[in-house]
Enzyme design. Structure first.
Site, mmCIF file in Angstrom:
data_model
loop_
_atom_site.group_PDB
_atom_site.id
_atom_site.type_symbol
_atom_site.label_atom_id
_atom_site.label_comp_id
_atom_site.label_asym_id
_atom_site.label_seq_id
_atom_site.Cartn_x
_atom_site.Cartn_y
_atom_site.Cartn_z
ATOM 1 N N CYS A 1 0.827 -1.145 0.116
ATOM 2 C CA CYS A 1 0.044 0.060 0.101
ATOM 3 C C CYS A 1 0.960 1.432 0.172
ATOM 4 C CB CYS A 1 -0.984 -0.054 1.080
ATOM 5 S SG CYS A 1 -2.019 -1.313 1.191
ATOM 6 N N ARG B 1 15.471 2.750 3.210
ATOM 7 C CA ARG B 1 15.609 1.193 2.282
ATOM 8 C C ARG B 1 14.964 0.087 3.313
ATOM 9 N NH1 ARG B 1 21.224 -0.234 1.161
ATOM 10 N NH2 ARG B 1 21.090 1.984 0.336
ATOM 11 N N SER B 2 13.771 0.499 4.167
ATOM 12 C CA SER B 2 13.085 -0.572 4.912
ATOM 13 C C SER B 2 12.650 -1.585 3.991
ATOM 14 C CB SER B 2 12.000 -0.071 5.650
ATOM 15 O OG SER B 2 10.979 0.482 5.031
ATOM 16 N N ASP C 1 20.079 4.778 2.528
ATOM 17 C CA ASP C 1 20.084 4.399 4.202
ATOM 18 C C ASP C 1 21.344 4.973 4.837
ATOM 19 O OD1 ASP C 1 21.978 2.392 3.909
ATOM 20 O OD2 ASP C 1 20.540 0.946 4.369
ATOM 21 N N ILE C 2 21.199 4.664 6.134
ATOM 22 C CA ILE C 2 22.277 5.081 7.141
ATOM 23 C C ILE C 2 23.540 4.744 6.515
ATOM 24 C CG2 ILE C 2 22.033 3.234 8.784
ATOM 25 C CD1 ILE C 2 22.141 5.520 10.975
#
Length: 318
Positions: free
Chosen positions: A159, A194-195, A217-218
């Site tokens: 979603c 970037r989960s 990301d980190i």
């Protein structure tokens, strides 16, 4: 040069013309809901969405309440089932087997570990409105858009990533003069996050539609792309060794950020003039001065995500 990139207006003390249009999620979702109304008016019954709440997480409770309210306001049935987490697996299986249930949503986190991923795979693929089943995720990353060779049923997309795509379509970042599937060709996009739930799927979706995407990301930066001239059928990923936001942001037509917490802010001074900025974090990742640089700014996407959820429910109920 992108039509979203232009020089900042030079203003005087007596005449300042705003260069940034702030677009609310409510405005975008209104159009999407109107399209949904057209799709459901001929149905013999209202599609039923069942939500399972099995935690005390405040965010999950708010999301469940918001889902129910929005669903009922727009011609859908919604039933929230609050259950003990140890009983959740059996209750999902029962809902899978209930012909009256068209779609199932589970409000995470529950256990906060790999058991949550296991529960995602228990939901029947025919009722998975969140697009978290392995087959749906496989199709998304492989750029397979339909469930059947006849292309009669679309593959469900998660979603929140799909909500961002719908926002970009609304903002006309997608070039409708190009063939479907290539409509982001020529766009350079940075996705900060970037989960596995949102950031990586979103980067893959945008790259599969033709964009060159910097996924930040980190730890590092990766580039998602279908190659020069879109020669590949699906995206591939390459490491951008030594890169950071300092290299990505000045190149990007679109910057999309979803970093949780209130400490992170996208550095406005690195943004390209005329950039389109979208925030999908519950906190504001962009400072107010972003409006001095951006041409388009979407500060939140929540109601669009709910709209996409109901769109997925409609696909499942057919």
């Amino acid at each position: 040069m992108s039509r979203f990139v232009h020089s900042r207006n030079v203003s005087t003390a007596t005449d300042h013309i705003p260069t940034c249009r702030v677009v609310t999620a409510k405005k975008i979702s209104e159009r999407l809901f109107a399209e949904l109304q057209e799709d459901i008016k001929d149905l013999s019954r209202k599609p039923l969405l069942v939500g399972f709440l099995a935690s005390e997480d405040d965010g999950a409770k708010v999301y469940a309440e918001w889902t129910g309210k929005t669903a009922r306001q727009n011609g859908f049935e919604f039933e929230l089932r609050t259950v003990d987490r140890e009983e959740l697996e059996e209750r999902i299986i029962n809902a899978n087997q209930d012909p009256k249930v068209d779609g199932i949503i589970v409000y995470y986190p529950i256990f906060g570990n790999r058991q949550d991923q296991y529960l995602q795979q228990i939901v029947d693929i025919e009722k998975d409105v969140e697009g978290l089943s392995h087959r749906y995720l496989f199709n998304m990353y492989q750029n397979i858009r339909y469930m059947d060779p006849a292309r009669t049923k679309k593959s469900i997309i998660p979603c929140t990533p799909l909500a961002v795509v719908k926002i970009l379509e609304y903002l006309q970042i997608y070039n409708t003069f190009l063939p479907y599937g290539n409509r982001l060709y020529g766009r350079t996009i940075t996705v900060i996050n970037r989960s596995e739930v949102v950031g990586r799927p979103l980067a893959a979706l945008l790259a599969n539609d033709g964009a060159s995407v910097y996924s930040v990301d980190i730890e590092n930066v990766q580039q998602f792309s279908r190659g020069e001239g879109l020669r590949k059928r699906r995206h591939s990923v390459s490491e951008k060794t030594g890169w950071s936001l300092e290299q990505c942001l000045p190149l990007s037509d679109v910057v999309i950020s979803g970093v949780p917490g209130d400490r992170f802010k996208v550095p406005t001074h690195l943004l390209r003039d005329g950039v389109c900025c979208i925030n999908f974090s519950s906190q504001k990742n962009f400072d107010p001065d972003v409006k001095e640089v951006a041409s388009l700014y979407v500060p939140a996407i929540g109601s669009v995500t709910i709209t996409v959820l109901l769109r997925n429910l409609l696909v499942c109920s057919h």
